[in-house]
Design an enzyme around this catalytic site. Structure first.
Site, PDB file in Angstrom:
ATOM      1  N   ILE A  74       1.014  -1.153  -0.057  1.00 13.90           N
ATOM      2  CA  ILE A  74       0.205  -0.153  -0.055  1.00 13.90           C
ATOM      3  C   ILE A  74       0.935   1.170   0.032  1.00 13.90           C
ATOM      4  O   ILE A  74       1.954   1.153   0.235  1.00 13.90           O
ATOM      5  CB  ILE A  74      -0.923   0.024   1.305  1.00 13.90           C
ATOM      6  CG1 ILE A  74      -0.229  -0.183   2.491  1.00 13.90           C
ATOM      7  CG2 ILE A  74      -1.950  -1.070   1.132  1.00 13.90           C
ATOM      8  CD1 ILE A  74      -1.178   0.147   3.557  1.00 13.90           C
ATOM      9  N   ASP A  75       0.313   2.410  -0.615  1.00 14.03           N
ATOM     10  CA  ASP A  75       1.148   3.652  -0.543  1.00 14.03           C
ATOM     11  C   ASP A  75       1.670   4.144   0.731  1.00 14.03           C
ATOM     12  O   ASP A  75       1.004   3.710   1.714  1.00 14.03           O
ATOM     13  CB  ASP A  75      -0.131   4.459  -1.435  1.00 14.03           C
ATOM     14  CG  ASP A  75       0.840   5.984  -1.499  1.00 14.03           C
ATOM     15  OD1 ASP A  75       1.853   5.849  -1.894  1.00 14.03           O
ATOM     16  OD2 ASP A  75       0.185   6.963  -1.484  1.00 14.03           O
TER      17      ASP A  75
END
Length: 363
Positions: free
Chosen positions: A166-167
């Site tokens: 995930i970012d």
């Protein structure tokens, strides 16, 4: 069909599961040395352990089984005995890492852990892996420290570690595999879309359809390589991306939505929310850091600035993660509570609405 490979790294990845890459016939040299003239016969795995102190004997043996250990350009098994003057090398189908992942004592919020895998709750702001501008202080450095006493765990081995990503500014649940076989089995679940991944987001405006499915292709924007863009579904550009969403709460000029991923492309939810005209609140890369709904009064502008200060990142949280444990043979489901910044943001909008600051006809 190629095995799913989750190890390519983007500068700013969101989710990158389910992509296939063709077989790479080119081999890259990761290590090479010449056997001393006075060297007595010794198994090649023992020989390499002395010369590659950061690589366990088990990993060397597995590399030999995979045909990655060479003696004078010929692949050999781990019981092969080296001879004086031979050139011993290790060659893999990926180039050597430029950035070595070293253990760093960084706090981890571990939701679940056994001898095969881990589920961690990543805070917003923590970079997942080393890259340009973030060479240390990442989640992978933290995991390397946490698992440093496991002899066979090599944080630089692409066959273990993160199963998905995930970012940096997205918070929430991530799955880590400690064993190559387990990681392969988990990667297959992501590839076959049998995992359960749900996100909570605060978005600008109120979607006309309170529940729906967004289907597009996603690829890099040809004008701005730092962002992704939606293209026609199943068209010639990009890869297919499918997001199911449901509006959970309408709060005047913003809404709280739950998004379930069917695929996992880079920045998928962020791109899809922008695509339907409702960017994620305070998402600077996709336009959510502007006032997109509401009036132009100074008091309202100040209110939005305060909201941005409360949640100084895009309001997106990976809340739910479900998968089938390949060793324990049972379904595993995890839920992470909303982080404080998003909870405070939502509560602030609830108070704003309850105070009568928005007339129904304005929405």
């Amino acid at each position: 069909m190629a095995e799913p490979d989750l190890d390519y790294l983007e500068e700013d990845p969101d989710l990158q599961d389910g992509d296939e890459e063709g077989t790479n016939s080119e081999l890259f040299e990761h290590f090479s040395c010449t056997v001393d003239k006075g060297q007595t016969p010794v198994r090649i795995d023992r020989f390499l352990v002395d010369r590659m102190p950061k690589v366990s004997r088990n990993r060397i043996q597995k590399a030999a089984e995979a045909g990655a250990i060479f003696a004078d350009d010929k692949p050999v098994k781990s019981n092969y005995k080296v001879r004086p003057g031979e050139v011993i090398s290790m060659r893999l189908e990926r180039p050597p890492y430029e950035l070595e992942i070293l253990p760093e004592e960084i706090p981890l919020d571990i939701v679940y852990e056994d001898e095969y895998l881990m589920v961690v709750n990543k805070p917003a702001g923590l970079v997942v892996h080393p890259g340009h501008g973030n060479y240390t202080g990442t989640l992978l450095n933290a995991i390397a420290f946490h698992l440093k006493d496991i002899p066979d765990y090599d944080p630089n081995d692409p066959n273990v570690g993160l199963v998905h990503r995930i970012d940096k500014n997205t918070s929430g649940l991530l799955l880590i595999a400690k064993d190559p076989t387990v990681r392969t089995a988990l990667a297959k679940q992501f590839f076959e879309k049998t995992t359960r991944r749900e996100y909570v987001a605060v978005i600008w405006g109120r979607p006309q359809e309170k529940e729906g499915t967004i289907r597009t292709n996603i690829a890099r924007d040809p004008k701005d390589r730092m962002i992704m863009t939606a293209f026609p579904f199943e068209g010639e550009i990009g890869k297919t991306a499918v997001t199911h969403y449901r509006v959970e709460e309408e709060l005047g000029y913003v809404s709280v939505v739950r998004c379930r991923l069917e695929t996992g492309r880079t920045h998928q939810i962020r791109v899809h929310m922008k695509h339907i005209g409702h960017p994620i609140f305070n998402d600077e890369r996709y336009g959510g850091d502007q006032i997109l709904r509401g009036n132009r009064f100074a008091a309202y502008k100040k209110y939005i600035e305060n909201c941005f200060a409360i949640c100084p990142r895009h309001a997106l949280h990976a809340q739910t993660l479900g998968f089938y444990h390949p060793v324990r043979e049972e379904q595993m489901d995890f839920t992470s509570p909303l982080p404080e910044d998003m909870s405070m943001l939502i509560d602030k909008w609830r108070r704003y609405i309850s105070a009568g600051n928005i007339a129904p006809e304005e929405i």
